[in-house]
Design an enzyme around this catalytic site. Structure first.
Site, PDB file in Angstrom:
ATOM      1  CB  SER A 190      -0.930  -0.045   1.221  1.00 27.70           C
ATOM      2  OG  SER A 190      -1.913   0.949   1.153  1.00 27.70           O
ATOM      3  CG  ASP A 248      -6.359  -3.999  -2.997  1.00 26.40           C
ATOM      4  OD1 ASP A 248      -7.206  -3.143  -2.661  1.00 26.40           O
ATOM      5  OD2 ASP A 248      -5.136  -3.834  -2.864  1.00 26.40           O
ATOM      6  CG  HIS A 293      -5.641  -2.252   0.523  1.00 31.49           C
ATOM      7  ND1 HIS A 293      -4.845  -2.161  -0.596  1.00 31.49           N
ATOM      8  CD2 HIS A 293      -5.100  -1.398   1.428  1.00 31.49           C
ATOM      9  CE1 HIS A 293      -3.875  -1.285  -0.385  1.00 31.49           C
ATOM     10  NE2 HIS A 293      -4.000  -0.816   0.835  1.00 31.49           N
TER      11      HIS A 293
END
Lengths: 376, 376
Positions: free
Chosen positions: B155, B320, B353
């Protein structure tokens, strides 16, 4: 340009208590509504248009001012209602109602509680889709409408259109269920809960009794609406409409509005917070969360829908990620499983959940063709 | 069970001013960091693990208490670090750093502003991914690391791993860019902005100077985290984990916790608000929004990445929807276009995610295989 010109709302008072699904009783209530077109002699041409979370009875036309002159306040679904439009007012008699618990004239949290003379506030009950349909049924009685030619709505409005076929199977000949779902997903509920928490934890909420404090939980309502707007639009549409464009040119490296999407969302949030009631918002989202006609049928939607006698038109939109086309298909599959009368369209649209409000030629042609087939 | 046992954080002070991308200068700063494994004589086996929005320097192991005894505080990526694990501490020297602006020991908004002696608060600058990399580079100097064997992160951490290859091409041999994106979409920014607005409009925020008022904007931070959690999980995973299960049995027709997903989100929100700093949260989300290495290259990502000298492993996860696998592919396509050295994996995972944090055998095997190929 509105197709039907100036319109005025009407008010109906219901003195009989309404028993609610949540267990309470509303001792009496008002419903504010509008009608467009003329009810025929057989009273067979009436269509009920049910509104979604932030909608109301003002479906089409331009509201009249105090002198009867048209204002800029055009109904939220005006593009589909009028002479020659899919909801053809030369043929149909259209009824729009502000739902119970609303903030546009019908009895709601800001109305006076007859027991105290003060605003209901937090004491106004949590109302459900079933309760709304029951309240609307009494309005139908009052208007002399035994059976609707169609019940119709998008999103939460589509749930009401569907619930009508279950609560009053004999009183609905057709149901147009648009951008709806047979029940909210955990993610749907999660978004609603964050929105509710924004309102409930706003210090100006005062446990729902903010009217007496002369304040309104604007911050919470604004956040709830900003969040809602993200889920109404599609990712692609946002990308196309706003991209990463920076409003002011170069980066400000601060926390003021910077990207255009921020400007848009804050504007929408502010505008909405200025006119909507927080207690109504809370109840509308709860009605969404609770809607689940299959719950009492062991989660078997086909079993739940079996008692409907209506023909159905079910419409989903490709980019709707709030209530995706798959959710519409669940309804269709259940009806098909039962051998019920169902038409289904999946419309290509870039506008996400909001597509049901858009003036899309293909979408409107589908609705038009379906309604034209209805024999009055 | 941690693979590496008890760990202690270290602190490095940097007296040289740091020029920031936003235009300001940080006169001096501290970075708190942890290391696992042993730096080899050639100093060629160091891996920098960069943290995401709510992470910190405590990547792995169990933090020591004041007597040096292990506590229950296990690092956020412990499952991938340790002897025999993909980030093998028998082979690599792993460094985790709390980023500038953080709230876990490195200089941030709650630190004393040397100009006033009071907490920086709102006056702490907005820091960017580029600034973090510059600050980390000075830590690398301090540790005697000329070039990282790899920079790595998920991320926002993946963005730092990527930025390293652009800010210091000669100092990064490999970059593992996981669940990242070359830039945020309008929808990503929209979610961040709602989260920021929740904090900024909390009456306890006091324009960012809440420390002096002895309060913290817990309401806003809680909402921000609740919203974040929705975007970290996948719709399917939420459906599987929570469905529409009602916590208390029957519907309460009120606004207390009802569905299990609500209970989960509120718990996560409360927990996070209790430990995290609101000013840090604001800055972390801004760093996300600003990251856009292609911006100065006419939006041409390939052109922007051309100066990287590293080999890349880019990993995306099927469910995600925050930074979808398509976003990872954009990075891969740009690198392939340039004829750069890139490996790519798209991992089937139900965890949305958050997948990058999970102990998924396939995912870990890909990382393991990639790192094993690195010649030290």
């Amino acid at each position: 340009m509105s197709g039907i010109g100036t319109v005025s709302a009407q008010r109906a008072h219901f003195a009989e208590p309404l028993r609610l699904k949540g267990g309470g009783v509303l001792p009496s209530y008002d419903l504010v509504y509008e009608t467009y077109g003329t009810l025929n002699a057989a009273k067979s041409n009436a269509i009920l248009v049910c509104h979604a979370l932030s909608g109301n009875h003002h479906v089409a036309g331009q509201s009249a001012d105090e002198f009867g002159k048209p204002t800029a306040n055009v109904g939220w679904w005006d593009n589909i209602v009028g002479p020659g439009r899919p909801l053809d007012t030369d043929r149909f008699f259209i009824v729009g109602v502000n739902n119970l618990g609303g903030c546009h004239g019908s009895t709601g949290p800001a109305s006076a509680n007859p027991a105290t003379g003060k605003p209901w506030g937090a004491d106004f009950p949590v109302v459900t889709v079933e309760d709304w349909v029951d309240a609307q049924a009494r309005l139908a009685d009052r208007l002399g409408i035994d059976a609707w030619a169609a019940t119709m709505g998008g999103s939460l409005g589509g749930m009401q259109a569907m619930q009508w076929t279950l609560s009053y199977p004999e009183r609905v000949r057709h149901a147009l269920v648009i951008a709806a779902t047979p029940k909210l997903s955990a993610e749907n509920i999660a978004f609603n809960d964050v929105a509710r928490q924004a309102i409930l934890t706003d210090p100006d909420f005062h446990g729902g009794h903010f009217y007496e404090h002369g304040v309104r939980p604007l911050r919470g309502l604004r956040l709830a609406r900003m969040l809602g707007h993200i889920t109404y639009l599609s990712d692609d549409q946002m990308a196309e409409k706003f991209g990463r464009r920076i409003k002011s040119g170069a980066g400000s490296y601060g926390f003021d509005v910077e990207f255009e999407i921020e400007s848009y969302l804050r504007y929408q949030g502010d505008k909405f917070a200025g006119i909507f009631d927080a207690n109504t918002y809370l109840r509308m989202t709860k009605a969404l969360d609770y809607f689940d006609p299959a719950l009492d049928y062991g989660d078997d939607l086909a079993l739940a829908l079996a008692r409907a006698r209506a023909g159905f038109l079910v419409i989903g939109f490709t980019t709707d990620w709030r209530f995706s086309p798959e959710r519409s298909r669940e309804i269709v599959h259940a009806l098909v499983h039962n051998g019920q009368d169902v038409a289904h369209a999946e419309i290509e649209s870039v506008h996400g959940h909001d597509s049901f409000l858009m003036d899309d030629p293909h979408y409107h042609a589908v609705v038009d063709a379906y309604l034209k087939r209805i024999v009055l």
